[in-house]
Design an enzyme around this catalytic site. Structure first.
Site, short mmCIF file in Angstrom:
data_model
loop_
_atom_site.label_atom_id
_atom_site.label_comp_id
_atom_site.label_asym_id
_atom_site.label_seq_id
_atom_site.Cartn_x
_atom_site.Cartn_y
_atom_site.Cartn_z
N ARG A 136 -13.47 -3.16 -6.79
CA ARG A 136 -13.34 -4.11 -5.67
C ARG A 136 -14.71 -4.36 -5.05
O ARG A 136 -15.49 -3.42 -4.83
CB ARG A 136 -12.40 -3.55 -4.59
CG ARG A 136 -10.98 -3.39 -5.02
CD ARG A 136 -10.09 -3.06 -3.84
NE ARG A 136 -10.55 -1.89 -3.09
CZ ARG A 136 -9.92 -1.35 -2.06
NH1 ARG A 136 -8.78 -1.88 -1.64
NH2 ARG A 136 -10.40 -0.28 -1.44
N TYR A 169 -11.12 0.68 10.50
CA TYR A 169 -12.36 1.23 9.90
C TYR A 169 -12.87 0.36 8.76
O TYR A 169 -13.89 0.65 8.18
CB TYR A 169 -12.16 2.68 9.43
CG TYR A 169 -10.89 2.96 8.65
CD1 TYR A 169 -10.77 2.60 7.32
CD2 TYR A 169 -9.82 3.63 9.26
CE1 TYR A 169 -9.61 2.86 6.61
CE2 TYR A 169 -8.66 3.91 8.56
CZ TYR A 169 -8.55 3.53 7.24
OH TYR A 169 -7.40 3.79 6.54
N LYS A 170 -12.13 -0.72 8.46
CA LYS A 170 -12.58 -1.61 7.38
C LYS A 170 -13.46 -2.71 7.99
O LYS A 170 -14.59 -2.45 8.39
CB LYS A 170 -11.37 -2.17 6.65
CG LYS A 170 -10.45 -1.10 6.05
CD LYS A 170 -9.24 -1.75 5.42
CE LYS A 170 -8.21 -0.73 4.95
NZ LYS A 170 -8.68 0.08 3.82
N PHE A 226 0.85 -1.20 0.00
CA PHE A 226 0.00 0.00 0.00
C PHE A 226 0.89 1.25 0.00
O PHE A 226 1.88 1.31 0.74
CB PHE A 226 -0.92 -0.02 1.23
CG PHE A 226 -2.00 1.01 1.16
CD1 PHE A 226 -3.10 0.82 0.33
CD2 PHE A 226 -1.93 2.18 1.89
CE1 PHE A 226 -4.10 1.77 0.24
CE2 PHE A 226 -2.93 3.14 1.80
CZ PHE A 226 -4.02 2.93 0.97
N ASP A 276 1.28 -5.63 7.53
CA ASP A 276 0.12 -4.73 7.48
C ASP A 276 -1.12 -5.62 7.36
O ASP A 276 -1.32 -6.30 6.34
CB ASP A 276 0.25 -3.78 6.28
CG ASP A 276 -0.86 -2.73 6.24
OD1 ASP A 276 -1.95 -3.01 6.78
OD2 ASP A 276 -0.64 -1.65 5.66
C1 LIG Z 1 -3.15 -1.88 3.43
C2 LIG Z 1 -3.39 -0.52 3.96
N1 LIG Z 1 -2.48 0.04 4.77
C3 LIG Z 1 -2.65 1.29 5.27
C4 LIG Z 1 -3.76 2.04 4.95
C5 LIG Z 1 -3.89 3.45 5.47
O1 LIG Z 1 -4.17 3.51 6.79
P1 LIG Z 1 -4.30 4.91 7.57
O2 LIG Z 1 -5.14 5.80 6.74
O3 LIG Z 1 -4.94 4.50 8.88
O4 LIG Z 1 -2.95 5.45 7.79
C6 LIG Z 1 -4.75 1.48 4.13
C7 LIG Z 1 -5.96 2.26 3.81
O5 LIG Z 1 -6.82 1.89 3.08
C8 LIG Z 1 -4.55 0.18 3.62
O6 LIG Z 1 -5.46 -0.38 2.82
#
Ligand SMILES: Cc1ncc(COP(=O)(O)O)c(C=O)c1O
Length: 417
Positions: free
Chosen positions: A376, A227-228, A132, A202
């Site tokens: 998705r 939040y997912k 990501f 992650d």
């Molecule tokens: C795999 C992954 N890591 C990190 C994040 C971002 O997280 P944050 O906005 O809490 O920093 C996301 C957001 O969708 C994500 O999908």
């Protein structure tokens, strides 16, 4: 405009799956309109009713009436640890190893920085090109702080070959945010350990979606979003896991008073708290953590294994229905075909993915789009039925056959996609 095909018209075999579904009753724990098929829990989970009641109670009573006394009387101060332990139950972490707070981006940075310090003498940070973007940015930022650090980004299939005796840390997503491909956490961790490297996973697309066994699989470090699939609400606090065996040898790099053994002693010198609390930094996000705490109640009594079985069945049904007509309309499956290698969402590729998704959303089927050309569809067995899956596939077919997506109103790209 609502979903055009009513659930009553779903084929009998689909309705039979719903009739036998042990999770069906859990949908009533969420605020969800019946004419919406929500397939974006991989981005933002829906509102659990208990979370709504809790935020009112926290605002009106704990903050409104009890005021500052609440840090003690309502135990606000221990929310990061308490909520962290509850998340730990869903990812196979014994108590005292998870703290909730900050964003995933910040958690990733702070754990990577601590790991790199603890692994002094090793200069390489390895990650993959499909990780990501926020994870990639964070690692690059860390390398800029310390010129002796080199960030090595390789294609996903080359990750294990890139880990060597110079590697301090391997940073990977357990489930790829685009394709939904899932890595074998145990095998990859063991391979990294064989070179003396630590791993930082992650888990944003894993927690609350697939069974994870961090302790049993020998994991070192992990972070993730809430939040997912945990339905903690927009911008809900993230979490950080550090295996207990590392707490002493891996002091926090980003230090704050809430990671101190006795924050209110107001010592000049930092002395880390026991357990993962040492990785907390600033004042707990009481409102967000309280909502998340209540949101976690929907997982009470849920076995992640049976939840996962339903996800696999739902996503198999979806792929089967989409593939009945998909190829002729230019759709291609991007996710692994084998459900054991797939997380909780299915990604489909199409040159007009953006307007197609907007047309679906206008019909009440809410998924999302990821640049440049992916749609998705997230599967979340706590609130979705098999009839929902059928309705989503039907709507996709309608949108493609009617070319409803070929309309200017669906082609204007919003800032947030
Ligand atoms: C795999 C992954 N890591 C990190 C994040 C971002 O997280 P944050 O906005 O809490 O920093 C996301 C957001 O969708 C994500 O999908």
């Amino acid at each position: 405009v609502s979903v055009q095909s009513s659930p009553a018209t779903a084929p009998r075999r689909v309705l039979a799956l719903d009739a036998a579904d042990p999770h069906a009753h859990r949908r009533s724990a969420f605020q969800l309109d019946d004419d919406v098929v929500y397939m974006d829990g991989n981005s933002l989970g829906p509102l659990p009713l208990g979370a709504r009641a809790r935020i009112r109670q926290v605002v009106d009573n704990e903050w409104g009436c009890d005021l500052i006394r609440s840090w003690n009387t309502n135990d606000w101060i221990n929310l990061p640890r308490r909520v962290g332990d509850r998340i730990g139950e869903l990812i196979g972490a014994a108590p005292g190893q998870v703290v909730a707070g900050d964003s995933t981006s910040v958690c990733l940075f702070k754990l990577a920085a601590a790991a790199v310090q603890a692994q002094r003498g090793r200069s390489r940070l390895v990650t993959d090109t499909t990780n990501f973007p926020t994870d990639l940015y964070g690692l690059d930022g860390l390398a800029r702080l310390d010129p002796s650090i080199e960030v090595v980004r390789v294609p996903p299939e080359a990750v294990l070959d890139a880990v060597d005796r110079e590697t301090s840390l391997l940073v990977l997503s357990h489930i790829d945010y685009r394709s939904g491909a899932m890595r074998d956490l145990r095998t990859v961790t063991a391979a990294a350990h064989a070179c003396g490297a630590l791993t930082l996973w992650d888990l944003s697309h894993s927690v609350g979606a697939v069974p994870v066994a961090l302790d049993a699989d020998g994991a070192d470090l992990a972070v993730g979003c809430t939040y997912k699939y945990l339905n903690g609400g927009p911008g809900a606090p993230a979490f950080a896991y550090v295996a207990a065996r590392l707490h002493e040898s891996m002091p926090p790099a980003l230090r704050g008073w809430m990671g101190h053994r006795a924050p209110f002693a107001l010592d000049e010198a930092f002395s880390p708290a026991a357990g993962a609390r040492r990785y907390s930094c600033g004042t707990p996000e009481v409102l967000g953590l309280s909502v998340l705490d209540a949101a976690l109640d929907v997982f009470t009594g849920v076995d992640m294994g049976t939840l996962r079985d339903k996800t696999a069945r739902m996503s198999e049904l979806f792929i089967e229905l989409v593939e009945e007509h998909g190829h002729e309309h230019g759709l291609a499956l991007v996710s692994p075909r084998n459900p054991a290698q797939r997380g909780s969402h299915v990604a489909l590729e199409h040159p007009h993915a953006y307007p197609i998704m907007q047309a679906l959303i206008a019909r009440g089927v809410i998924g999302d789009f990821r640049a440049p050309n992916l749609m998705r569809f997230g599967f979340a067995p706590l609130y979705q039925s098999y009839a929902d899956v059928w309705r989503a596939a039907q709507s996709l077919r309608d949108v493609l056959m009617s070319r409803a997506w070929d309309d200017e109103s669906f082609k204007r790209i919003a800032f947030v996609t």
